[in-house]
Motif scaffolding. Sequence first.
Motif, PDB file in Angstrom:
ATOM      1  N   ARG A   1     -56.605 -10.138  11.736  1.00  0.00           N
ATOM      2  CA  ARG A   1     -56.164  -8.905  12.423  1.00  0.00           C
ATOM      3  C   ARG A   1     -55.044  -9.214  13.420  1.00  0.00           C
ATOM      4  N   ILE A   2     -55.189 -10.304  14.159  1.00  0.00           N
ATOM      5  CA  ILE A   2     -54.173 -10.673  15.144  1.00  0.00           C
ATOM      6  C   ILE A   2     -52.852 -10.980  14.443  1.00  0.00           C
ATOM      7  N   VAL A   3     -52.916 -11.715  13.330  1.00  0.00           N
ATOM      8  CA  VAL A   3     -51.698 -12.026  12.571  1.00  0.00           C
ATOM      9  C   VAL A   3     -51.016 -10.735  12.117  1.00  0.00           C
ATOM     10  N   GLN A   4     -51.798  -9.765  11.665  1.00  0.00           N
ATOM     11  CA  GLN A   4     -51.232  -8.486  11.202  1.00  0.00           C
ATOM     12  C   GLN A   4     -50.578  -7.701  12.339  1.00  0.00           C
ATOM     13  N   LEU A   5     -51.169  -7.743  13.529  1.00  0.00           N
ATOM     14  CA  LEU A   5     -50.747  -6.862  14.613  1.00  0.00           C
ATOM     15  C   LEU A   5     -49.780  -7.472  15.619  1.00  0.00           C
ATOM     16  N   ALA A   6     -49.736  -8.801  15.707  1.00  0.00           N
ATOM     17  CA  ALA A   6     -48.882  -9.439  16.721  1.00  0.00           C
ATOM     18  C   ALA A   6     -47.409  -9.168  16.441  1.00  0.00           C
TER      19      ALA A   6
END
Length: 143
Positions: A130-135
């Motif tokens: 999720r972090i990879v998608q949103l950062a």
Amino acid sequence: MEAVMFRRILHANDGSEHAFHALSFAIAMAKQNNAELHMICVEEIDYMPEFIEEVREETGTAARRYHTVIQRARSLAEQSRIELHTHVVAGHPVRDIVDLVIKIKADLLVIGATGHSALYERLIGSRADRIVQLATCPVLVVK
């Protein structure tokens, strides 16, 4: 082509050994790039607080819980002569990490591939994903 330069690096640390392994990479990257190094620890609030006092209480708990994590991280950074800027918040890990990337204008986010909650990750999906998608910056996921 000009070499990529990281001026401000953010590392997310949940206190796990995976996170400290990722911190070693973040410290090395900060040293190599002469970059500012920040670390965020998020005490997860798994409910919606009704009063601001509850948020303050959770934040106080987070500061105490992460005290030894921060001490260990500062010690590791100091060994490499890197100043570590720490951020301890109570909230939602993915959202708060992504928000801090924006707030401090991080050029790189360094996270561990897994954290404390292996069961959660198997059931719901990886927070790292999720972090990879949103950062809004490149993310280095350390295995």
